[in-house]
Design a protein around this motif. Structure first.
Motif, short mmCIF file in Angstrom:
data_model
loop_
_atom_site.label_atom_id
_atom_site.label_comp_id
_atom_site.label_asym_id
_atom_site.label_seq_id
_atom_site.Cartn_x
_atom_site.Cartn_y
_atom_site.Cartn_z
N LYS A 20 -16.05 0.31 -27.77
CA LYS A 20 -17.40 0.85 -27.73
C LYS A 20 -18.43 -0.22 -28.05
CE LYS A 20 -15.95 5.52 -29.13
NZ LYS A 20 -16.70 6.40 -28.20
N CYS A 21 -18.14 -1.05 -29.05
CA CYS A 21 -19.08 -2.09 -29.47
C CYS A 21 -19.25 -3.19 -28.42
CB CYS A 21 -18.62 -2.72 -30.79
SG CYS A 21 -18.75 -1.61 -32.21
N CYS A 22 -18.34 -3.25 -27.46
CA CYS A 22 -18.38 -4.28 -26.41
C CYS A 22 -18.96 -3.78 -25.09
CB CYS A 22 -16.97 -4.84 -26.17
SG CYS A 22 -16.29 -5.73 -27.59
N LEU A 23 -19.37 -2.53 -25.04
CA LEU A 23 -19.93 -2.00 -23.79
C LEU A 23 -21.26 -2.67 -23.47
CD1 LEU A 23 -19.36 1.86 -24.22
CD2 LEU A 23 -18.28 0.40 -22.50
N PRO A 24 -21.54 -2.92 -22.19
CA PRO A 24 -22.87 -3.40 -21.80
C PRO A 24 -23.93 -2.36 -22.18
CG PRO A 24 -21.31 -3.63 -19.99
CD PRO A 24 -20.63 -2.80 -21.03
N ALA A 25 -25.11 -2.83 -22.54
CA ALA A 25 -26.16 -1.93 -23.05
C ALA A 25 -26.51 -0.82 -22.06
CB ALA A 25 -27.40 -2.74 -23.40
N GLY A 26 -26.61 -1.15 -20.78
CA GLY A 26 -26.96 -0.14 -19.79
C GLY A 26 -25.90 0.94 -19.67
N ASN A 27 -24.64 0.53 -19.62
CA ASN A 27 -23.53 1.46 -19.55
C ASN A 27 -23.50 2.34 -20.80
OD1 ASN A 27 -20.69 2.40 -20.01
ND2 ASN A 27 -20.31 1.32 -18.08
N MET A 28 -23.67 1.70 -21.96
CA MET A 28 -23.66 2.43 -23.22
C MET A 28 -24.79 3.46 -23.28
SD MET A 28 -24.05 0.83 -27.06
CE MET A 28 -22.71 -0.34 -26.84
N PHE A 29 -25.98 3.06 -22.80
CA PHE A 29 -27.13 3.97 -22.84
C PHE A 29 -26.90 5.19 -21.96
CE2 PHE A 29 -31.13 5.57 -21.18
CZ PHE A 29 -31.86 5.78 -22.35
N VAL A 30 -26.37 4.98 -20.77
CA VAL A 30 -26.12 6.10 -19.86
C VAL A 30 -25.09 7.06 -20.46
CG1 VAL A 30 -25.21 6.78 -17.60
CG2 VAL A 30 -26.79 4.84 -17.78
N ARG A 31 -24.03 6.51 -21.04
CA ARG A 31 -23.04 7.36 -21.70
C ARG A 31 -23.66 8.13 -22.85
NH1 ARG A 31 -17.14 4.42 -22.05
NH2 ARG A 31 -17.20 3.25 -20.10
N LEU A 76 -17.12 18.51 -24.00
CA LEU A 76 -17.57 17.74 -22.84
C LEU A 76 -17.68 16.25 -23.17
CD1 LEU A 76 -20.36 20.11 -21.47
CD2 LEU A 76 -18.15 19.62 -20.38
N VAL A 77 -18.20 15.94 -24.35
CA VAL A 77 -18.31 14.54 -24.77
C VAL A 77 -16.94 13.88 -24.83
CG1 VAL A 77 -18.91 13.02 -26.71
CG2 VAL A 77 -20.49 14.84 -26.02
N VAL A 78 -15.99 14.56 -25.49
CA VAL A 78 -14.66 13.98 -25.68
C VAL A 78 -13.93 13.78 -24.36
CG1 VAL A 78 -12.35 14.48 -26.62
CG2 VAL A 78 -14.38 14.82 -28.04
N LEU A 79 -13.97 14.77 -23.49
CA LEU A 79 -13.18 14.71 -22.27
C LEU A 79 -13.82 13.85 -21.18
CD1 LEU A 79 -11.86 18.38 -21.99
CD2 LEU A 79 -10.74 16.37 -22.99
N THR A 80 -15.10 13.52 -21.31
CA THR A 80 -15.76 12.70 -20.30
C THR A 80 -16.02 11.27 -20.76
OG1 THR A 80 -18.00 13.34 -21.01
CG2 THR A 80 -16.92 14.72 -19.33
N GLY A 81 -15.73 10.97 -22.03
CA GLY A 81 -15.94 9.62 -22.53
C GLY A 81 -17.38 9.25 -22.80
N ALA A 82 -18.24 10.25 -23.05
CA ALA A 82 -19.63 9.98 -23.38
C ALA A 82 -19.74 9.42 -24.80
CB ALA A 82 -20.47 11.25 -23.24
N GLU A 83 -20.90 8.83 -25.12
CA GLU A 83 -21.07 8.17 -26.41
C GLU A 83 -22.00 8.98 -27.32
OE1 GLU A 83 -19.60 5.65 -27.73
OE2 GLU A 83 -18.47 5.04 -25.96
N LEU A 84 -21.44 9.45 -28.43
CA LEU A 84 -22.18 10.28 -29.37
C LEU A 84 -22.36 9.53 -30.69
CD1 LEU A 84 -23.41 13.12 -29.88
CD2 LEU A 84 -21.16 13.79 -30.77
N PHE A 85 -23.59 9.45 -31.17
CA PHE A 85 -23.88 8.69 -32.39
C PHE A 85 -23.05 9.16 -33.58
CE2 PHE A 85 -26.15 8.36 -36.43
CZ PHE A 85 -26.31 6.99 -36.52
N THR A 86 -22.93 10.45 -33.76
CA THR A 86 -22.22 10.95 -34.93
C THR A 86 -20.74 10.59 -34.91
OG1 THR A 86 -22.20 13.09 -33.79
CG2 THR A 86 -23.81 12.80 -35.56
N GLY A 87 -20.15 10.52 -33.73
CA GLY A 87 -18.77 10.05 -33.63
C GLY A 87 -18.69 8.55 -33.84
N ASP A 88 -19.66 7.82 -33.27
CA ASP A 88 -19.66 6.37 -33.41
C ASP A 88 -19.93 5.94 -34.84
OD1 ASP A 88 -19.04 6.05 -30.75
OD2 ASP A 88 -21.11 5.76 -30.11
N ALA A 89 -20.49 6.84 -35.66
CA ALA A 89 -20.66 6.55 -37.07
C ALA A 89 -19.32 6.46 -37.79
CB ALA A 89 -21.54 7.63 -37.73
N MET A 90 -18.25 6.95 -37.18
CA MET A 90 -16.90 6.76 -37.68
C MET A 90 -16.18 5.65 -36.93
SD MET A 90 -13.62 9.40 -37.67
CE MET A 90 -13.70 9.65 -35.88
#
Length: 286
Positions: A20-31, A76-90
């Protein structure tokens, strides 16, 4: 169904955090935009489904219905690979504790994902406020639907934290919320099939919503939806407390901080401590 041990799940979280920390900014933002929208979809469903329930079955059952419907968002977030702040906080702290990334990677991930979640949530708030939360006549004049009235009531309750003890209350609710959210993600990662992941996510998320805890990304939808609906169609006379300022000062700032503590301390740090030797052994075996 295959299940993974807690130590194996911790390793999966650390590895995922590194990616997750290595994703390009644009890709990360869309997710992140998608994750904000998906959480809002669950929140919108929960708002509509719980409308009028308290009047017939009582406040407790209304909260249970709210909680039972909301988890579709995180599923939906888990099964589609979207990026959620509260999960990324872990995920990001776990990656740091396993030596996969550093503080710079954590800050990069958190900032981009937080902004993306906010934009996705606001996008959905606008669509739903002009959709099912209002009724439009032929002249283009809007009135509140029953769902809009419920949305405003939810939003008003979420900005009704005042004074030091009110702030402490929303902070504690934020800790409890994201402890459960991250447990939901933990259980989802413990399963390797879709049904197992959905069941693992549903129970803790239902528990946090029904218990009235505070989730910063969900509130990025709940509160703006109430504000925008009230601006369009008008609401209760005492609605002055519901505005863009109180959204941040009475809720989101403090729920965000609580969410970070719930994820980073009560999940990443504690589970890394509990399973340190097993995690090290698994990492060395890779």
């Amino acid at each position: 169904m295959v299940t993974f041990s807690p130590a194996q799940v911790c390793v999966k979280i650390g590895t995922a955090g590194k990616s997750k920390c290595c994703l390009p900014a644009g890709n990360m933002f869309v997710r992140a935009f998608l994750a904000g929208a998906y959480i809002a979809m669950g929140a919108a469903l929960a708002t509509v489904g719980s409308t009028g329930v308290a009047d017939i079955l009582g406040a407790g059952i209304a909260q249970f219905v709210l909680g039972a419907l909301f988890p579709i968002g995180l599923i939906l977030v888990v099964l589609t690979g979207a990026e959620l702040f509260t999960g990324d906080a872990m995920f990001a702290p776990m990656a740091i504790l396993q030596g996969h990334t550093g503080l710079k990677g954590l800050i990069y991930l958190w900032v981009v994902v937080y902004i993306g979640n906010l934009v996705g949530s606001l996008f959905m708030a606008v669509l739903v406020s002009y959709g099912p939360y209002t009724v439009w006549d032929a002249a283009g004049v809007a009135t509140l639907s029953a769902f809009g009235t419920r949305a405003i009531a939810i939003a008003t309750a979420k900005v009704s934290y005042f004074g030091p003890m009110g702030i402490l209350s929303v902070f504690f609710k934020g800790i409890l919320c994201n402890w459960l959210v991250c447990l939901a993600l933990f259980l989802g990662l413990a399963a390797d099939d879709v049904i197992g992941k959905m069941a693992g996510v549903w129970f803790p998320i239902m528990a946090f919503v029904a218990s009235g805890f505070e989730h910063c990304v969900a509130n990025m939808y709940f509160i703006p939806a109430g504000i925008i609906t009230n601006m369009i169609a008008g609401g209760p006379a005492n609605i002055e407390i519901l505005n863009w300022g109180t959204m941040w000062t009475n809720n989101i700032i403090w729920s965000t901080l609580g969410n970070i503590v719930g994820a980073a301390i009560f999940m990443a740090v504690i589970y890394s401590f509990c399973y340190k030797s097993e995690i090290c052994a698994l990492c060395e075996a890779k």
